[in-house]
Design a protein around this motif. Structure first.
Motif, mmCIF file in Angstrom:
data_model
loop_
_atom_site.group_PDB
_atom_site.id
_atom_site.type_symbol
_atom_site.label_atom_id
_atom_site.label_comp_id
_atom_site.label_asym_id
_atom_site.label_seq_id
_atom_site.Cartn_x
_atom_site.Cartn_y
_atom_site.Cartn_z
ATOM 1 N N LEU A 130 0.846 -1.191 0.038
ATOM 2 C CA LEU A 130 0.044 -0.044 0.162
ATOM 3 C C LEU A 130 0.820 1.147 -0.184
ATOM 4 C CD1 LEU A 130 -2.715 -1.212 2.551
ATOM 5 C CD2 LEU A 130 -3.193 -0.444 0.206
ATOM 6 N N LEU A 131 1.952 1.365 0.682
ATOM 7 C CA LEU A 131 2.893 2.353 0.682
ATOM 8 C C LEU A 131 3.493 2.586 -0.652
ATOM 9 C CD1 LEU A 131 4.444 1.941 4.365
ATOM 10 C CD2 LEU A 131 2.478 3.656 3.488
ATOM 11 N N LEU A 132 3.867 1.521 -1.240
ATOM 12 C CA LEU A 132 4.494 1.630 -2.549
ATOM 13 C C LEU A 132 3.561 2.228 -3.464
ATOM 14 C CD1 LEU A 132 6.417 -1.815 -3.335
ATOM 15 C CD2 LEU A 132 7.402 0.644 -3.050
ATOM 16 N N THR A 133 2.494 1.879 -3.532
ATOM 17 C CA THR A 133 1.250 2.704 -4.434
ATOM 18 C C THR A 133 1.022 3.803 -3.981
ATOM 19 O OG1 THR A 133 0.114 0.458 -4.617
ATOM 20 C CG2 THR A 133 -1.182 2.347 -4.924
ATOM 21 N N THR A 134 0.948 4.381 -2.876
ATOM 22 C CA THR A 134 0.792 5.751 -2.077
ATOM 23 C C THR A 134 2.049 6.327 -2.931
ATOM 24 O OG1 THR A 134 -0.307 5.021 -0.318
ATOM 25 C CG2 THR A 134 0.853 7.286 -0.333
#
Length: 428
Positions: free
Chosen positions: A89-93
């Motif tokens: 999720l942090l990579l996508t963010t």
């Protein structure tokens, strides 16, 4: 899916039994990955770059689906499911925030790949929170509800995309990043790495509840390539199963080209503004969710091959209608185009269910391995279709993508006539 399940030996079970707080994480991911990104990214890129650039960006995003085996192996080996999910999720963010401020095609391609990698990681691990924490008898129901949350998230994301497209694309992508980081925060407090080792994967009978572009969805990544599947690949390609993989690649690849350019194509070819195409897609996708369970019953009653071919033929007619409308200038052209598009999406609800069942039936080795290869081909079709669709649009215009989608489906449909019938499969 029914709201209550009645046991032969006990009282009815409420649907709330199958839902956990962390499902909200995947509802938010569905909003971002399947609702907001497919609308906002193509429009932002299309404002300064060509259709070919849009295709490259969306192909890079879809490429993340091929990394499912890596994420699954990391979770299995190091038992860090919770951190892998939050990390995805942090990579996508990070990818979305940087994408909003980037100005070149090369940067957009790299950042779309980053966002896609994160999305694939989070979606792959989602299944493991079910199969490693609950008994096998509950997998179908729990993952079915997880995918339903994801599907409703997609509908909400499409509605938001229509509203945000009226404001600013950069603001829309930053808002999407905000939803993704919110999902990570919820996951931090609700996710817990299962203590049990990964069991052997079984075929799930719950329908695949996701929209056409949402190839990075939890259930689609439940089965993925593994060494055993790769070892059997050569034999698989020489069998009826190999023919079906070719049918699927042709049919899905053409459609992937269409969906990768959807908001721009609808505006350029049919004069449908972005906010209207997003709103229409949301309503259509919401209605499509009601077709998955009936599609399962139709597949059981009439056979997977027949249902698959019928739904594929309907989808071809919908694309043919869109192609005709591309050459007709009428006052109702935009509404007729939306109607034809609705049948493209609704046919997918039936195709995804019957196609998954047909893949399992045609395989002569493990069903889990067969679906792993099937889903890898699905991801490859998404990458190839988005890339080729962008190139075709750059050469001959956006309307040519519709011809590409229709051609892929009709060739695939003709090739599917070589597949054995369900009765033959049952005898074998």
């Amino acid at each position: 899916m029914t709201l209550k399940q009645t046991s032969k030996t006990g009282p009815s079970i409420s649907w709330t039994k199958w839902i956990e707080p962390w499902y909200l994480t995947y509802a938010l991911q569905g909003a971002v990955i399947a609702g907001l990104i497919p609308i906002l990214m193509p429009i932002l890129v299309g404002r300064t770059e060509s259709a070919a650039s849009i295709g490259l960006v969306m192909a890079a995003f879809s490429l993340g689906g091929l990394t499912a085996p890596v994420w699954g192996s990391l979770a299995d080996r190091y038992r860090i499911h919770r951190w892998l999910s939050i990390g995805g999720l942090l990579l996508t963010t990070a990818g979305l925030v940087a994408f909003a401020f980037a100005k070149s095609s090369a940067l957009w391609v790299g950042l779309a790949l980053l966002a896609g990698l994160g999305a694939a990681g989070t979606a792959t691990i989602a299944n493991l929170f079910v199969v490693e924490a609950h008994p096998k008898s509950e997998w179908d129901e729990r993952i079915g509800w997880l995918q339903t949350y994801y599907g409703f998230g997609q509908v909400g994301g499409l509605l938001l995309a229509g509203f945000l497209s009226l404001i600013n694309m950069q603001v829309g992508l930053l808002f999407s990043a905000g939803l993704s980081i919110s999902a990570a925060i919820i996951g931090f407090f609700t996710l817990k790495t299962p203590q049990n080792p990964l069991p052997k994967k079984a075929v799930l009978h719950q329908p695949v509840r996701h929209g056409e572009w949402a190839m990075i969805s939890p259930q689609r990544l439940f089965h993925h390539l593994n060494p055993s599947a790769v070892k059997n690949l050569a034999a698989a390609l020489r069998s009826p199963y190999g023919i079906f993989l070719a049918v699927w690649f042709l049919s899905i690849g053409g459609s992937a080209g269409f969906f990768s350019q959807y908001p721009v194509l609808m505006q350029k070819v049919y004069s449908v503004p972005t906010h209207l195409s997003s709103l229409a897609y949301a309503i259509i996708a919401g209605l499509a969710l009601t077709l998955y369970s009936p599609a399962g019953r139709w597949t059981d009653r009439s056979g997977a091959r027949r249902v698959f071919q019928t739904a594929t033929a309907i989808r071809f007619l919908a694309y043919a209608g869109l192609a005709i409308l591309a050459f007709i200038q009428t006052g109702t052209q935009n509404w007729l185009a939306i109607l034809a598009f609705a049948f493209v999406v609704w046919a997918w609800s039936v195709i995804s269910v019957s196609g998954t069942a047909l893949a399992a039936q045609l395989s002569r080795f493990g069903e889990g391995e067969a679906l792993g290869i099937f889903n890898a081909v699905n991801a490859l079709a998404g990458v190839a279709g988005a890339f080729l669709g962008g190139w075709i649009a750059g050469q001959w215009g956006y309307g040519a993508i519709i011809g590409m989608a229709a051609a892929g489906i009709i060739i695939g449909l003709a090739l599917s006539l070589k597949l054995p019938s369900t009765k033959v499969l049952e005898k074998d």
